[in-house]
Design an enzyme around this catalytic site. Structure first.
Site, PDB file in Angstrom:
ATOM      1  CE  LYS A  53      -4.857  -2.100   1.692  1.00  0.00           C
ATOM      2  NZ  LYS A  53      -4.914  -0.706   1.227  1.00  0.00           N
ATOM      3  CG  ASP A  96       6.533   5.311 -11.842  1.00  0.00           C
ATOM      4  OD1 ASP A  96       6.990   4.268 -12.336  1.00  0.00           O
ATOM      5  OD2 ASP A  96       5.377   5.410 -11.387  1.00  0.00           O
ATOM      6  CB  SER A 136      -0.973  -0.048   1.174  1.00  0.00           C
ATOM      7  OG  SER A 136      -2.130   0.677   0.859  1.00  0.00           O
TER       8      SER A 136
END
Length: 704
Positions: free
Chosen positions: A498, A484, A473
């Site tokens: 998750k 990224d 999460s």
């Protein structure tokens, strides 16, 4: 409507609930019954999930089937209590459970729970009768502790035989630990009797709130593995866990021999400062302020804790029997003022590791271990300038590491199940300038981009993040954003997967004034509700999905590391992809962001250097052997020999194998070997971390 946004991984025990018509308990069964409050809350929870949750699933017969299976699996996953006849009888509840809950009917769910408790007590009491029986330890017999792959017991005789074998194993296990030639059989019998009597005592103290908590978890888990109802006590514990703080006397308590016993005193808390309470002291009475003492001997632990804990600034008096003293001793009266206590061991921690490069030069790498993404919501809402949070703690650590002139920083997020979405965003901001961090799609399919708006950067040097299958999460939001942006190297194994967002909602917001009046008139009062806890509990409901800034969801797939280490935790058995009710993976448009670095070429070089080291690494070989042994054990039903000679031989073989393996590791690190008869040395060697530091050293040199 939903303000406290959480993105946390929760491993919740699940159970199921019931069907029409209301079922009458059979004579002799434990007669736990749902309260009026339970029935009202059940109806509201079903309504919330049907109308406000991300999935909006109707409580129909297909959901009832899942809830029913959750019930049986959670109560008796190891198949050590229920008979086949019990399972056959329960089938009449299978198709109507969720519909009944919509109407507040919990009778059949409690029926199943009561039958389980009855079987558990029956088995434990039978086990006690077997302790003094003469057991034969030289015949050929085996015991299976975890029977999930076997059939249900066909009769009570078969059930009793399982528990006879369990007692025999418990006694044999203790016998094998006795000094050679010393008969301690009577001592072992007393140990086993005490163990089973404690289990019986706990089972008899089970109350309707325990049943209701499991029943609600059964239903919510059938909808979504991360939507959960918490009763008042659980809700308070969850919120304390999220904030890394608690309000009380600063002691961890445990029930021993019907008495609340001090097991740990938390540094900085009232008990720590007062220095009167000691480990193994027993609390037998509690008084609020100058009020009358209540005797708490024999109480459930949660009920006793509810009396001892309380808001900061309030006074509690404790009647205490000092550790080691007889029950007839005069109790000591201790007066403490409750405070807010910060749980430092669960906060961000730092170490500095020195790694020697091929050039002979030593490099310092700062390692920050982060167990979860925490924030003190209450202090934050009250604009307390010193509120506790992940980002504030890590920022201070980074400032210290810069003063120590470290060459790189590694953030260890292994086993970090998540926490606050706000903290995941703000923590990312310590490593990037302004920019998007995560995208969130709500129940109306509207997408909001959450950004870091602070242009300051706390660390600009080489950076790495370690994750594993239980990094979930908020951990995945952070690791995905770092990957990224090209801001650092991600190491370890694929994360949990998750990609959902939960909102913590106080259930009192959904209870109508009419129902509140009904409850007040009923005179119900829950003795386990702690001071300040939400009266009707709390529901953490899934309200959105999050996506990486590149548009990919982490749901099911998780974050894949740049440098991959093998793991025993497969996607089929562990993580979001193993959850039947989990939301699927999908993708949305990428948001606009500027990559900080293109690390694709460097990642290939790092991977090549890592693989070259692994070809000659003994530790890597041991890691792969561990994974192979783990998977072998998980895929077979383990039979334990109840023959003394055979079990001793098996244990001696394993002990020798472990000693030889440990000695190889000790030799690799120039440490004294472990000899027969000596206590096992404590070896603190973390291969994943050590190799991650080697990768970071390569990263430092390649960046140059």
């Amino acid at each position: 409507m939903f303000k406290n946004i959480l993105v946390c991984l929760a491993f919740i025990s699940v159970v199921a609930c019931g069907a029409k018509p209301r079922v009458l308990l059979q004579e002799g069964e434990l007669n736990l019954k749902p309260t009026l409050q339970h029935e009202i809350i059940a109806k509201e929870v079903v309504g919330i999930l049907e109308n406000y949750s991300y999935k909006k699933v109707s409580a129909n017969d297909s959901i009832s089937n899942i809830v029913f299976d959750n019930l049986i699996k959670t109560l008796d996953e190891g198949k050590n209590y229920f008979l086949q006849s019990d399972i056959d009888e329960f089938q009449k509840f299978r198709n109507n459970i969720s519909q009944d809950m919509r109407n507040g009917d919990l009778s059949s769910a409690f029926y199943v729970f009561n039958r389980y408790n009855q079987r558990a007590l029956q088995s434990l009491e039978y086990a006690l009768t077997q302790v003094d029986v003469a057991h034969e330890f030289n015949n050929e017999e085996t015991y299976v502790n975890y029977r999930d792959k076997l059939a249900w017991f066909s009769s009570e005789e078969e059930l009793n035989d399982q528990w006879r074998k369990r007692v025999k194993f418990d006694l044999l296990n203790l016998k094998l630990t006795s000094p050679a030639g010393k008969d301690e059989s009577e001592k072992h019998k007393e140990t086993i009797k005490k163990r089973y009597n404690n289990l019986i005592s706990q089972a008899k103290q089970t109350n309707s709130n325990d049943a209701f908590q499991l029943i609600m978890a059964a239903f919510t888990n059938a909808i979504d593995p991360h939507t959960t109802y918490y009763n008042p006590s659980f809700a308070q514990r969850f919120n304390e866990d999220m904030s890394n703080t608690l309000e009380g006397i600063g002691a961890r308590l445990q029930m021993e021999n019907e008495m609340v016993t001090i097991k740990e005193i938390i540094a900085g808390g009232p008990a720590f400062k007062d220095k009167t309470l000691k480990i193994d002291d027993r609390i037998i009475g509690v008084a609020q302020g100058n009020g009358e003492f209540e005797d708490i001997v024999g109480w459930r632990l949660d009920a006793a804790v509810a009396k001892i804990k309380g808001p900061k600034g309030t006074v509690v008096r404790l009647k205490v029997l000092p550790a080691g003293q007889d029950l007839s001793v005069q109790p000591t009266i201790i007066k403490l003022t409750r405070e807010k206590i910060v749980i430092e061991e669960e906060s961000a921690q730092k170490t500095i590791k020195t790694v020697k490069g091929e050039d002979g030069k030593s490099y310092k790498i700062g390692v920050i271990t982060l167990p979860k993404f925490y924030i003190d919501f209450e202090a934050y809402r009250k604009r307390d300038p010193n509120y506790k949070s992940t980002t504030r703690d890590v920022k201070l650590i980074l400032d210290t590491l810069k003063q120590e002139k470290v060459d790189a920083v590694v953030l260890d997020l292994r086993n970090n199940g998540g926490g606050s979405l706000q903290e995941a965003i703000e923590l990312t901001g310590l490593f990037i300038e302004k920019g998007p961090v995560v995208q969130v799609k709500d129940t109306r399919n509207q997408i909001e981009v959450h950004r870091d708006e602070d242009s300051s950067v706390a660390w600009t040097g080489p950076f790495g993040v370690i994750i594993n299958r239980y990094s979930a999460s908020a951990s995945e939001i952070f690791a995905g954003a770092i990957q990224d942006y090209g801001r650092g190297i991600i190491l370890g194994s694929s994360s949990y997967g998750k990609g959902t967002v939960q909102s913590a909602v106080d259930m009192s917001r959904f209870i109508s004034p009419t129902n509140k009046l009904r409850l007040r008139a009923s005179g119900e009062e829950d003795p386990t509700t702690p001071n300040g806890a939400p009266q009707f509990g709390q529901i953490n409901v899934t309200v959105a999905k999050f996506y990486r800034i590149n548009g990919s969801s982490t749901q099911h797939k998780g974050v894949d590391p740049d440098i991959i280490f093998p793991t025993q935790f497969s996607a089929e058995k562990y993580g979001e992809s193993s959850e039947p009710a989990a939301l699927p993976w999908d993708q949305i448009k990428s948001t606009s962001y500027a990559q900080i670095n293109d690390l694709s070429a460097i990642k290939k070089q790092l991977g090549s250097k890592h693989e070259a080291r692994m070809k000659t690494s003994e530790e890597y070989k041991f890691l792969k052997e561990d994974i192979e042994e783990f998977n072998k054990a998980m895929n077979t039903t383990s039979k334990i020999s109840l023959n003394e000679e055979a079990l001793k031989k098996e244990r001696d073989t394993n002990k020798l194998k472990n000693r030889n393996r440990l000695n190889k590791i000790l030799e690799l690190h120039n440490m004294p070997i472990w000899k027969e008869g000596e206590p096992q040395p404590k070896v603190e060697f973390d291969f994943i971390l050590e190799e991650s530091l080697n990768v970071m050293l390569d990263f430092i040199n390649l960046k140059k």
